[in-house]
Scaffold this active site. Structure first.
Site, PDB file in Angstrom:
ATOM      1  N   GLY A   7       0.812  -1.208   0.000  1.00  0.00           N
ATOM      2  CA  GLY A   7       0.000   0.000   0.000  1.00  0.00           C
ATOM      3  C   GLY A   7       0.848   1.262   0.000  1.00  0.00           C
ATOM      4  N   PRO A   8       1.520   1.575  -1.127  1.00  0.00           N
ATOM      5  CA  PRO A   8       2.362   2.777  -1.176  1.00  0.00           C
ATOM      6  C   PRO A   8       1.540   4.047  -1.404  1.00  0.00           C
ATOM      7  CG  PRO A   8       2.505   1.618  -3.262  1.00  0.00           C
ATOM      8  CD  PRO A   8       1.624   0.770  -2.372  1.00  0.00           C
ATOM      9  N   GLY A   9       0.598   4.298  -0.488  1.00  0.00           N
ATOM     10  CA  GLY A   9      -0.079   5.587  -0.460  1.00  0.00           C
ATOM     11  C   GLY A   9       0.829   6.601   0.205  1.00  0.00           C
ATOM     12  N   ALA A  10       0.248   7.591   0.853  1.00  0.00           N
ATOM     13  CA  ALA A  10       1.076   8.651   1.441  1.00  0.00           C
ATOM     14  C   ALA A  10       1.957   8.115   2.576  1.00  0.00           C
ATOM     15  CB  ALA A  10       0.183   9.785   1.936  1.00  0.00           C
ATOM     16  N   LYS A 174      -6.312   6.727  19.818  1.00  0.00           N
ATOM     17  CA  LYS A 174      -6.397   7.177  18.422  1.00  0.00           C
ATOM     18  C   LYS A 174      -7.813   6.975  17.880  1.00  0.00           C
ATOM     19  CE  LYS A 174      -4.536   8.359  14.333  1.00  0.00           C
ATOM     20  NZ  LYS A 174      -3.544   7.485  13.681  1.00  0.00           N
ATOM     21  N   ASN A 182     -13.180  12.232  12.119  1.00  0.00           N
ATOM     22  CA  ASN A 182     -13.397  11.696  10.770  1.00  0.00           C
ATOM     23  C   ASN A 182     -14.844  11.799  10.291  1.00  0.00           C
ATOM     24  OD1 ASN A 182     -10.692  11.030  11.238  1.00  0.00           O
ATOM     25  ND2 ASN A 182     -10.829   9.220   9.943  1.00  0.00           N
ATOM     26  N   ASN A 192     -10.279  19.870   9.441  1.00  0.00           N
ATOM     27  CA  ASN A 192     -10.340  19.511  10.862  1.00  0.00           C
ATOM     28  C   ASN A 192     -10.561  20.713  11.760  1.00  0.00           C
ATOM     29  OD1 ASN A 192      -9.744  17.019   9.812  1.00  0.00           O
ATOM     30  ND2 ASN A 192      -7.758  16.812  10.815  1.00  0.00           N
ATOM     31  N   SER A 244      -8.939  11.614   6.335  1.00  0.00           N
ATOM     32  CA  SER A 244      -9.026  10.601   5.281  1.00  0.00           C
ATOM     33  C   SER A 244     -10.482  10.311   4.932  1.00  0.00           C
ATOM     34  CB  SER A 244      -8.316   9.319   5.728  1.00  0.00           C
ATOM     35  OG  SER A 244      -8.884   8.822   6.933  1.00  0.00           O
TER      36      SER A 244
END
Length: 298
Positions: A7-10, A174, A182, A192, A244
């Site tokens: 998963g090479p997202g951010a 978290k 969210n 936010n 997100s």
């Protein structure tokens, strides 16, 4: 180490680059079918093998940074079985993904991680590190408890990293933040920082009270005033950020609501606790998702 980032997202790209900079052999497994993945970062271009079977076979560590609902399918899509000695680290928002990878919990060392580093990809091949943060790592099973050395590996690549002996406590903290920020920012399509406005104070107070009650029932240490202060601190510190879930709703993508508010609701149900404010937000997001699915079927 031989490290595979699924998963090479951010966030996945940020860790892939930082770990490669630190001398590790890093490969990725992404959605694109190209054999290489390139990413521009700080005026340099970084190249990684992508979707190569040998990188799965030889991985010492698999870092999974896809969304919680994608974890099981991402691991199942690998072209080779995962070696039982390979360490698996899950790093995503929400809780409950462990329930989807039960077989690996029996064979592999499994770790859970959470990070407050900010990262953004303005395009599929560009990365911006938008904010310094800290990362917490902890064991999800007994085998994972023998992998504390990874704290030093990750801390050397991108500090600060801490080993948390009770990572579930950190993940619940978290989760509390995510349960407030969210869905509200997704529904109201606001950054936010907008949640600091007076009109949101009453619902935020009720949401936090519900989350705190469930945390207590789950034997997670919690102080209502401190948790409230922490959530507002995150709102102010990330005031310009879009959550997100905000982005997922904007682009009409499946959200992580089932692993954030949904997880809270399932925990509350187990203890016979009513969480009407969280349930209302959950139903709102699920209704939006169902509307998109209906439109896609037309």
């Amino acid at each position: 180490m031989n490290i595979l980032v699924i998963g090479p997202g951010a966030i996945g790209s940020l860790w892939a680059i930082k770990l490669q900079q630190d001398g590790h052999q890093v490969a990725v497994f992404g959605r694109q079918t190209d054999s290489e993945y390139q990413c521009q970062f700080d005026e340099s271009c970084y190249t990684f093998n992508n979707r190569q079977a040998d990188d799965v076979t030889h991985a010492d560590l698999i870092l999974v940074t896809v969304k919680a609902w994608q974890v099981a399918s991402a691991l199942d899509s690998l072209p080779q079985p995962i070696n039982p000695d390979t360490i698996i680290m899950l790093m995503h928002n929400g809780m409950g993904s462990l329930d989807t990878i039960g077989s690996l919990l029996q064979t592999n060392p499994v770790l859970l991680a959470t990070t407050t580093h900010g990262a953004f990809k303005p395009s599929s091949s560009q990365l911006i590190h938008t904010g310094q943060g800290e990362t917490l790592i902890g064991a999800a099973n007994a085998q994972g408890g023998r992998c504390q050395f990874l704290r030093d590996v990750f801390d050397h690549a991108l500090p600060a990293v801490h080993w948390h002996p009770q990572i579930e406590h950190a993940l619940w903290r978290k989760l509390a933040v995510n349960c407030v920020i969210n869905p509200l920012t997704a529904i109201h399509q606001c950054p936010n920082g907008e949640l600091a406005r007076p009109e949101y104070q009453a619902i935020i107070t009720r949401l936090i009270a519900e989350v705190s009650t469930v945390m207590t029932a789950e034997s997670i240490p919690v102080n209502l005033e401190q948790l409230t202060a922490h959530i507002y601190q995150v709102i102010h510190a990330t005031s310009k950020n879009q959550s997100s879930m905000h982005q997922d709703v904007y682009y009409r993508r499946k959200t992580e609501i089932d692993f954030i508010t949904g997880y809270l609701i399932r925990s509350a149900t187990k203890h016979g606790i009513a969480v009407p404010e969280n349930d209302t937000l959950y139903q709102h997001i699920k209704t939006l998702e169902q509307q998109w699915e209906s439109l896609n079927e037309l």
